[in-house]
Design an enzyme around this catalytic site. Structure first.
Site, PDB file in Angstrom:
ATOM      1  N   GLY A  90      45.568  30.233  40.053  1.00 11.88           N
ATOM      2  CA  GLY A  90      45.018  31.092  41.096  1.00 11.88           C
ATOM      3  C   GLY A  90      43.692  30.647  41.681  1.00 11.88           C
ATOM      4  N   LYS A 135      51.208  20.170  49.752  1.00 11.40           N
ATOM      5  CA  LYS A 135      50.992  18.940  48.970  1.00 11.40           C
ATOM      6  C   LYS A 135      52.306  18.157  48.976  1.00 11.40           C
ATOM      7  CE  LYS A 135      50.714  19.264  44.328  1.00 11.40           C
ATOM      8  NZ  LYS A 135      50.004  19.685  43.132  1.00 11.40           N
ATOM      9  N   ASP A 140      60.175  32.766  41.827  1.00 12.36           N
ATOM     10  CA  ASP A 140      60.521  31.396  42.209  1.00 12.36           C
ATOM     11  C   ASP A 140      60.571  31.355  43.723  1.00 12.36           C
ATOM     12  OD1 ASP A 140      63.403  29.254  41.432  1.00 12.36           O
ATOM     13  OD2 ASP A 140      61.605  28.912  42.663  1.00 12.36           O
ATOM     14  N   ASP A 158      53.908  32.653  42.102  1.00 15.01           N
ATOM     15  CA  ASP A 158      54.138  31.483  41.230  1.00 15.01           C
ATOM     16  C   ASP A 158      55.179  31.805  40.177  1.00 15.01           C
ATOM     17  OD1 ASP A 158      53.575  29.416  38.994  1.00 15.01           O
ATOM     18  OD2 ASP A 158      52.351  28.721  40.649  1.00 15.01           O
ATOM     19  N   ASP A 204      50.894  24.411  47.021  1.00 19.69           N
ATOM     20  CA  ASP A 204      50.340  23.378  46.119  1.00 19.69           C
ATOM     21  C   ASP A 204      51.299  23.165  44.946  1.00 19.69           C
ATOM     22  OD1 ASP A 204      47.399  23.111  43.986  1.00 19.69           O
ATOM     23  OD2 ASP A 204      48.496  21.569  45.085  1.00 19.69           O
ATOM     24  N   TRP A 210      43.188  28.577  44.141  1.00 18.96           N
ATOM     25  CA  TRP A 210      43.233  28.549  45.609  1.00 18.96           C
ATOM     26  C   TRP A 210      43.077  29.974  46.148  1.00 18.96           C
ATOM     27  CZ3 TRP A 210      46.776  24.558  48.549  1.00 18.96           C
ATOM     28  CH2 TRP A 210      46.369  23.261  48.199  1.00 18.96           C
TER      29      TRP A 210
HETATM   30  C1  LIG Z   1      49.268  22.554  40.826  1.00 15.10           C
HETATM   31  S1  LIG Z   1      49.831  24.074  40.304  1.00 15.10           S
HETATM   32  C2  LIG Z   1      49.126  25.081  41.525  1.00 15.10           C
HETATM   33  C3  LIG Z   1      47.661  25.224  41.334  1.00 15.10           C
HETATM   34  C4  LIG Z   1      47.125  26.290  42.217  1.00 15.10           C
HETATM   35  N1  LIG Z   1      47.178  25.857  43.578  1.00 15.10           N
HETATM   36  C5  LIG Z   1      45.723  26.634  41.843  1.00 15.10           C
HETATM   37  O1  LIG Z   1      44.881  26.651  42.681  1.00 15.10           O
HETATM   38  O2  LIG Z   1      45.433  26.955  40.739  1.00 15.10           O
HETATM   39  C6  LIG Z   1      51.526  24.041  40.720  1.00 15.10           C
HETATM   40  C7  LIG Z   1      52.228  25.284  40.412  1.00 15.10           C
HETATM   41  O3  LIG Z   1      53.473  25.251  41.068  1.00 15.10           O
HETATM   42  C8  LIG Z   1      54.280  26.169  40.373  1.00 15.10           C
HETATM   43  N2  LIG Z   1      55.703  26.032  40.768  1.00 15.10           N
HETATM   44  C9  LIG Z   1      56.491  24.948  40.646  1.00 15.10           C
HETATM   45  N3  LIG Z   1      57.736  25.209  41.076  1.00 15.10           N
HETATM   46  C10 LIG Z   1      57.737  26.497  41.513  1.00 15.10           C
HETATM   47  C11 LIG Z   1      58.706  27.335  42.075  1.00 15.10           C
HETATM   48  N4  LIG Z   1      59.959  26.891  42.287  1.00 15.10           N
HETATM   49  N5  LIG Z   1      58.337  28.586  42.379  1.00 15.10           N
HETATM   50  C12 LIG Z   1      57.093  29.003  42.161  1.00 15.10           C
HETATM   51  N6  LIG Z   1      56.127  28.266  41.626  1.00 15.10           N
HETATM   52  C13 LIG Z   1      56.439  27.015  41.331  1.00 15.10           C
HETATM   53  C14 LIG Z   1      54.011  25.881  38.953  1.00 15.10           C
HETATM   54  O4  LIG Z   1      54.309  27.002  38.155  1.00 15.10           O
HETATM   55  C15 LIG Z   1      52.518  25.574  38.992  1.00 15.10           C
HETATM   56  O5  LIG Z   1      51.765  26.642  38.504  1.00 15.10           O
END
Ligand SMILES: C[S@@+](CC[C@H](N)C(=O)[O-])C[C@H]1O[C@@H](n2cnc3c(N)ncnc32)[C@H](O)[C@@H]1O
Length: 826
Positions: free
Chosen positions: A56, A157, A92, A76, A117, A58
């Site tokens: 969280g 990203k 999801d 997320d 992201d 961002w």
């Molecule tokens: C790099 S982290 C995001 C970091 C976030 N932007 C932050 O500021 O803290 C990537 C996230 O993408 C989520 N993610 C991956 N596939 C997903 C999906 N299909 N649905 C929701 N979240 C997903 C993962 O759970 C992970 O927490």
């Protein structure tokens, strides 16, 4: 998102510390800060959706930067702790449910910004593995097109991959401006790039092909996966810098456990599938239910089945073993099938040949083999012992320490019940002749060929099992001692060498003898002395080394043999001779002599004896034939008394306390002749005997003191070199004196010179001749300022007299200078 260790290298960089300081939940916050700094979209936004927002950071940045009262929604797969001014939920983003929830939060509003992201976490959780990165981006863009208002911003990203250009193409179709950038807080090693798409075109109708992965991304054929490598070497998995596999839309694969049990390629399943499921299908699966109820299906197995991607080698093995067990129970394995077939046939009443399982067979064979090897080893040991015993016997026989009847040679039959070495057996196999010739190899061969009989004969029933045990224990003890003690090792080596030498010598002799009598192949016991009609026992007795030294004079030449090494002094009244006794009896010399004689076996005794009935021991060698004469060239005796015993003996002889006859008498003692058979005695006992059973030689204090004085005087003498130098000096002085004498005589005779001149010249000559050479002036000692002498002030350690400290480079510099000068001249 790829897994990153919390404390991995580079993980705790400045952004990490800064994020901690600022209270951001992740260092990723700075990526958004930097992107926003560059493009400034947050300040203008009032509604924002953050896709893949956990943990969280961002959302935190957005809440800080966006105007008050803005709507910030974060979603997320992982739960997100509550963030002030933000709505967060777990879902999801690829699902309709997520879209619906988002709609429920956004209501009629349109978004100014959509952030994404996300990164699928390959191998951690199946849900996060569902889509490849590029597909996830496409999914997020699908949501963006749904929620963004015209002119809105979409920040996503992407990973550098072959899909990158396709994605950019799609973005460009939908947005006015598309820019890819990498914020400074994004690690260089990371393949991630951020694409900022501004000015959403908000087309009225969007071709679904734009958002269909099949059309957007070109199909790429995947190489055949190496499932075994995946299963057994999971740690070698390469990180996918280029994004994730394509064409596999449902990356989370789940198969029922029953399929894993049934399959012929379980490794393929373990390598490709994420989970083995115990869940019953709608129409029910009996096999699955049975597997579920089996006691073999432990809690550990269930846990392993939950997520195959996180398992290690050990767990995979556990799963494979469990599969085998279940297959056995279900009768699916080859083993079970065989057993079933056999049972079936038995039930049908047919004769069934019971075929044991291959594994069991092998086990049994291995066990048998092991037992056989053990048995063989034991037999070999026994045989070796037997041979050693035989070898000893033969050596003893060759040295005439044993009479033939002692070892049963003179008897026709076997040597008796308890005999270790049964020559009778050897005789039968025509081995005796060879044995007595000293051909140990033959004897060994023989013994080898007879090994089986011997082993049988020498079974435990012979009652010497305990002896052997004791022997082997003693052997072990000796080995241990040798390992720990170098002295013991040396002793053993010496012993072995002696043994070898002794044997070779005897063999040679034996072979010589056999050469001489080669015509008779079967010449049993050729070397056994049979002379002068003596019984073999008597001949053997007098053939001992000790009698070789003893020169019992014949009545005729008694007087002529006075020069022999040990002279018998029969006339005590002959004082002159008595005084000479210590000189004539050369203890050392005779000791050397006897040693030599031991090494060089004495020639075969003379058989041309006059009287057949007389006991005629072998004649000792005449002094003239002796290799070492006790008299040196100068005519002095070479007496070198170096032991206290020798000194004591010499003193007692010199003082008349002892006579040479006493010495001869003393030399016959219980240790002189070991006539009895020792072959049955254990080695440890014999070793002990050799160490302690020796004649005790008396020594006196006076002898010890005399020896000490002698050695002291020897040590006090200058060394040879010095003595030689002193001699040379004396010779030179004598030569000078002689010259002076000659010159002075000439001078005196010179008439042309006045007496005063003569006196002057003579004085000059004498002073010149007696002038001592000036002592050399002690030069200046050069000390190189190197090591401990570097940089010291004052006298260097251990330097006496004048000294000069020089630089270590001085010599080199001086040489270099010389070289330069030489060059210049040229
Ligand atoms: C790099 S982290 C995001 C970091 C976030 N932007 C932050 O500021 O803290 C990537 C996230 O993408 C989520 N993610 C991956 N596939 C997903 C999906 N299909 N649905 C929701 N979240 C997903 C993962 O759970 C992970 O927490």
């Amino acid at each position: 998102m790829a897994i990153q260790k919390k404390h991995g290298k580079g993980r705790l960089d400045k952004w990490y510390h800064l994020a901690k300081e600022k209270g951001y939940r992740a260092r990723a916050a700075f990526k958004l800060v930097q992107l926003n700094k560059k493009y400034g979209f947050l300040e203008k936004s009032r509604v924002l959706i953050d896709l893949c927002a956990a943990p969280g950071s961002w959302c935190q940045v957005a809440a800080e930067t966006m105007p008050q009262g803005s709507l910030i929604i974060g979603v997320d797969l992982s739960p997100i702790k509550a963030i002030p001014r933000c709505i967060t939920f777990q879902s999801d983003i690829t699902t309709d449910k997520c879209r619906a929830t988002l709609r429920s939060h956004v209501k009629h509003l349109k978004c100014d910004t959509v952030l994404h992201d996300g990164a699928p976490n390959v191998g951690i959780s199946w849900a996060q593995d569902a889509f490849s990165q590029a597909e996830l981006v496409l999914q997020s863009m699908k949501l963006a097109t749904e929620f963004l208002k015209e002119g809105g911003t979409f920040v996503t990203k992407v990973f550098r991959s072959k899909d990158y250009n396709a994605l950019l193409w799609v973005f460009k179709q939908l947005f006015v401006s598309v820019e890819a950038t990498k914020p400074p807080s994004s690690r260089n090693v990371s393949a991630e790039i951020f694409v900022v798409c501004r000015g959403y075109k908000a087309p009225k109708r969007l071709d679904p092909k734009f958002l269909d992965a099949k059309h957007v991304f070109a199909e790429v054929q995947e190489a055949t996966p190496n499932n075994e490598a995946k299963v057994f070497n999971p740690e070698k998995k390469k990180r996918k810098r280029e994004g994730y596999e394509e064409g596999d839309y449902t990356q989370h694969k789940e198969v029922p456990v029953s399929e894993f049990i049934h399959t012929t390629d379980p490794i393929a399943i373990l390598g490709t599938v994420n989970r083995l499921s115990f869940e019953q299908p709608p129409n029910g699966d009996l096999a699955l239910a049975t597997i579920d109820r089996l006691p073999e299906t432990t809690e550990e197995i269930r846990k392993c089945c939950q997520d195959l991607k996180v398992l290690g080698k050990k767990e995979f093995r556990t799963l494979l073993r469990w599969r085998m067990k279940v297959r056995d129970i279900f009768g699916m394995s080859a083993k079970a099938k065989k057993a079933q077939d056999a049972q079936k046939e038995a039930e049908e009443g047919e004769e069934v040949a019971e075929v044991e399982d291959m594994d069991e067979d092998l086990k049994m064979q291995e066990q048998l083999q092991r037992l056989k090897e053990l048995n063989d080893k034991h037999k070999r040991k026994e045989r070796r012992k037997e041979n050693e015993q035989k070898q000893k016997e033969i050596i003893r026989m060759q040295m005439h320490m044993t009479a033939p009847f002692d070892i049963g040679v003179e008897q026709n039959g076997p040597a008796g019940e308890g005999a270790m070495f049964n020559l009778g057996t050897a005789d039968r196999a025509e081995g005796t002749a060879r044995v007595t010739k000293g051909r140990m190899e033959d004897a060994l061969e023989e013994s080898e060929s007879e090994s089986e009989n011997e082993v049988e004969l020498d079974s435990d029933e012979d009652g010497d099992y305990l002896d052997r045990e004791l022997d082997s224990m003693y052997e072990n003890y000796q080995q241990r001692r040798e390992e720990a003690n170098a002295k013991a090792r040396a002793k053993r080596a010496r012993k072995e060498k002696e043994k070898d030498n002794g044997w070779e010598g005897l063999s040679d002799r034996g072979s010589q003898a056999s050469d001489a009598e080669s015509d008779t192949e079967e010449a049993p016991l050729q070397k056994l002395p049979q002379k002068n009609g003596l019984s073999s026992k008597a001949a053997m007795f007098f053939d001992q080394d000790i009698f070789q030294d003893l020169d019992l004079p014949d009545e005729d030449d008694e007087n002529q043999d006075r020069d022999s090494a040990i002279e018998l002094e029969d006339s005590p009244d002959d004082n002159s001779q008595t005084k000479q006794a210590p000189k004539k009896v050369t203890i050392e010399a005779s000791a050397k002599e006897s040693k030599k004689q031991k090494k060089q076996p004495s020639p075969p005794p003379d058989t041309d004896s006059e009287s057949e009935d007389d006991i005629q021991p072998a004649k000792s060698q005449q002094p003239s034939s002796r290799p070492e004469d006790p008299l040196t060239q100068s005519g002095h005796l070479d007496i070198n008394l170096i032991t206290t015993e020798a000194m004591t003996l010499a003193q007692s002889l010199a003082s008349g306390q002892k006579r040479s006859e006493d010495l001869i008498d003393d030399s016959f003692n219980k240790n002189t002749y070991i006539g009895h058979d020792q072959s049955h005695l254990p080695e440890w006992f014999l070793d002990d005997e050799t160490a302690h059973s020796k004649p005790h030689v008396q020594t006196t204090k006076a002898a010890a003191q005399a020896l000490r004085d002698k050695l002291r005087a020897l040590n006090a003498r200058p060394i040879k070199k010095v003595r030689e130098a002193q001699g040379r000096k004396k010779m030179r002085a004598a030569a000078r004196l002689e010259k002076l004498k000659r010159k002075s005589a000439l001078l005196v005779e010179d008439e042309g010179m006045s007496e005063a001149d003569k006196a002057k010249t003579l004085a000059r000559m004498i002073s010149r001749a007696t002038k001592k050479s000036k002592p050399k002036k002690a030069g200046v000692k050069v000390v190189v300022a190197r090591g401990g002498n570097r940089g010291i002030s004052g006298r260097p350690k251990g330097v006496k007299g004048k000294y000069k400290i020089v630089d270590p480079r001085l010599k080199k510099d001086a040489r270099a200078e010389k070289r330069l000068k030489k060059k210049m001249k040229k």
